[in-house]
Design a protein around this motif. Structure first.
Motif, PDB file in Angstrom:
ATOM      1  N   LEU A  47    -121.641  80.239  34.829  1.00 34.88           N
ATOM      2  CA  LEU A  47    -121.620  78.774  34.696  1.00 34.88           C
ATOM      3  C   LEU A  47    -122.814  78.273  33.880  1.00 34.88           C
ATOM      4  N   GLU A  48    -123.996  78.858  34.127  1.00 29.51           N
ATOM      5  CA  GLU A  48    -125.177  78.460  33.367  1.00 29.51           C
ATOM      6  C   GLU A  48    -125.028  78.825  31.893  1.00 29.51           C
ATOM      7  N   GLU A  49    -124.468  80.011  31.626  1.00 26.11           N
ATOM      8  CA  GLU A  49    -124.252  80.408  30.229  1.00 26.11           C
ATOM      9  C   GLU A  49    -123.278  79.457  29.538  1.00 26.11           C
ATOM     10  N   ARG A  50    -122.214  79.125  30.246  1.00 25.62           N
ATOM     11  CA  ARG A  50    -121.241  78.183  29.675  1.00 25.62           C
ATOM     12  C   ARG A  50    -121.889  76.812  29.469  1.00 25.62           C
ATOM     13  N   HIS A  51    -122.705  76.407  30.442  1.00 25.90           N
ATOM     14  CA  HIS A  51    -123.392  75.125  30.329  1.00 25.90           C
ATOM     15  C   HIS A  51    -124.342  75.140  29.132  1.00 25.90           C
ATOM     16  N   ASP A  52    -125.116  76.235  29.012  1.00 27.06           N
ATOM     17  CA  ASP A  52    -126.036  76.374  27.883  1.00 27.06           C
ATOM     18  C   ASP A  52    -125.271  76.418  26.552  1.00 27.06           C
ATOM     19  N   ALA A  53    -124.165  77.150  26.545  1.00 33.80           N
ATOM     20  CA  ALA A  53    -123.378  77.238  25.319  1.00 33.80           C
ATOM     21  C   ALA A  53    -122.835  75.869  24.936  1.00 33.80           C
ATOM     22  N   ILE A  54    -122.347  75.146  25.918  1.00 34.49           N
ATOM     23  CA  ILE A  54    -121.807  73.811  25.639  1.00 34.49           C
ATOM     24  C   ILE A  54    -122.930  72.876  25.199  1.00 34.49           C
ATOM     25  N   GLU A  55    -124.022  72.875  25.974  1.00 38.47           N
ATOM     26  CA  GLU A  55    -125.156  72.009  25.625  1.00 38.47           C
ATOM     27  C   GLU A  55    -125.741  72.424  24.275  1.00 38.47           C
ATOM     28  N   GLY A  56    -125.911  73.732  24.061  1.00 39.42           N
ATOM     29  CA  GLY A  56    -126.434  74.232  22.779  1.00 39.42           C
ATOM     30  C   GLY A  56    -125.499  73.869  21.634  1.00 39.42           C
ATOM     31  N   GLY A  57    -124.197  74.024  21.888  1.00 38.09           N
ATOM     32  CA  GLY A  57    -123.213  73.654  20.868  1.00 38.09           C
ATOM     33  C   GLY A  57    -123.287  72.174  20.547  1.00 38.09           C
ATOM     34  N   LEU A  58    -123.438  71.369  21.592  1.00 40.00           N
ATOM     35  CA  LEU A  58    -123.563  69.923  21.371  1.00 40.00           C
ATOM     36  C   LEU A  58    -124.848  69.602  20.614  1.00 40.00           C
ATOM     37  N   GLU A  59    -125.949  70.292  21.000  1.00 37.06           N
ATOM     38  CA  GLU A  59    -127.212  70.069  20.298  1.00 37.06           C
ATOM     39  C   GLU A  59    -127.106  70.516  18.848  1.00 37.06           C
ATOM     40  N   ARG A  60    -126.495  71.687  18.643  1.00 43.03           N
ATOM     41  CA  ARG A  60    -126.321  72.165  17.260  1.00 43.03           C
ATOM     42  C   ARG A  60    -125.413  71.226  16.473  1.00 43.03           C
ATOM     43  N   ALA A  61    -124.372  70.756  17.137  1.00 44.70           N
ATOM     44  CA  ALA A  61    -123.474  69.813  16.467  1.00 44.70           C
ATOM     45  C   ALA A  61    -124.203  68.517  16.135  1.00 44.70           C
ATOM     46  N   ALA A  62    -125.045  68.056  17.077  1.00 43.42           N
ATOM     47  CA  ALA A  62    -125.823  66.838  16.826  1.00 43.42           C
ATOM     48  C   ALA A  62    -126.817  67.071  15.688  1.00 43.42           C
ATOM     49  N   GLU A  63    -127.473  68.241  15.684  1.00 44.99           N
ATOM     50  CA  GLU A  63    -128.399  68.556  14.598  1.00 44.99           C
ATOM     51  C   GLU A  63    -127.663  68.661  13.273  1.00 44.99           C
ATOM     52  N   ALA A  64    -126.498  69.312  13.284  1.00 42.07           N
ATOM     53  CA  ALA A  64    -125.710  69.432  12.057  1.00 42.07           C
ATOM     54  C   ALA A  64    -125.247  68.059  11.578  1.00 42.07           C
ATOM     55  N   GLN A  65    -124.855  67.229  12.526  1.00 43.65           N
ATOM     56  CA  GLN A  65    -124.446  65.866  12.176  1.00 43.65           C
ATOM     57  C   GLN A  65    -125.617  65.089  11.581  1.00 43.65           C
ATOM     58  N   ALA A  66    -126.791  65.230  12.209  1.00 43.30           N
ATOM     59  CA  ALA A  66    -127.979  64.543  11.689  1.00 43.30           C
ATOM     60  C   ALA A  66    -128.337  65.064  10.299  1.00 43.30           C
ATOM     61  N   GLU A  67    -128.260  66.374  10.113  1.00 46.82           N
ATOM     62  CA  GLU A  67    -128.535  66.964   8.792  1.00 46.82           C
ATOM     63  C   GLU A  67    -127.515  66.493   7.764  1.00 46.82           C
TER      64      GLU A  67
END
Length: 178
Positions: A47-67
């Motif tokens: 569950l933590e890995e999935r949470h991290d993957a989702i949160e990391g994916g969202l953060e990466r998506a937000a960073e990619a969107q910002a870039e």
């Protein structure tokens, strides 16, 4: 209640036997304990890995969107600058074209004036040359005619020149009066 069960009274199927209840609860806690110790950490980890993957994916998506947004703004700024530069170059070219056209017109006017002046000078020179040649021809013809009329030769150059000049002056004065 125990007395009722032992005496052969009918047993309620919804109330389990106490020994079964204790064994069932003990087995339940053992299975729950084993599952809690062995399976729960793996489930928690997943569950933590999935949470991290989702949160990391969202953060990466937000960073990619910002870039992407920054890059888009940079491209828009560059495009606006390029358009501004193109407009400036176009305006500069128009100004240069107008200046060149004005300069060429002035040069054309100067050349036209110089051609007109040269033409007038040439016409004046030709007129003088023709007038001189005409005077000489008229003088020679007049001298020949006068010599024939008088019956003597008017070959004397000084006399001939005076007669020709006097004759032409009279013609010019008559032409001026008319």
């Amino acid at each position: 209640m125990l007395n009722l069960i032992a005496e052969g009274a009918p047993q309620n199927p919804l109330i389990p036997d106490t020994a079964e209840l204790i064994i069932g609860l003990l087995c339940f806690f053992i299975v729950f304990g084993v599952l809690g110790k062995m399976l729960l950490p793996n489930i928690q980890k997943t569950l933590e890995e999935r949470h991290d993957a989702i949160e990391g994916g969202l953060e990466r998506a937000a960073e990619a969107q910002a870039e992407a947004t920054r890059t888009l703004e940079e491209y828009r700024a560059q495009l606006a600058e390029a358009r501004h530069e193109a407009a400036r170059i176009t305006e500069h070219a128009r100004e240069q074209g107008s200046a060149i056209i004005a300069e060429m017109r002035e040069e054309g006017q100067r050349q036209r004036e110089s051609i007109i002046v040269a033409g007038h000078a040439q016409i004046e020179a030709d007129r003088r040359q023709v007038t001189t040649a005409l005077r000489q021809d008229v003088g020679r013809i007049a001298t020949d005619l006068a010599g024939r009329v008088v019956g003597e030769s008017l070959e004397d150059a000084a006399r001939q020149s005076r007669i020709i000049d006097r004759f032409l002056d009279e013609l010019e004065s008559q032409a001026a009066r008319s």
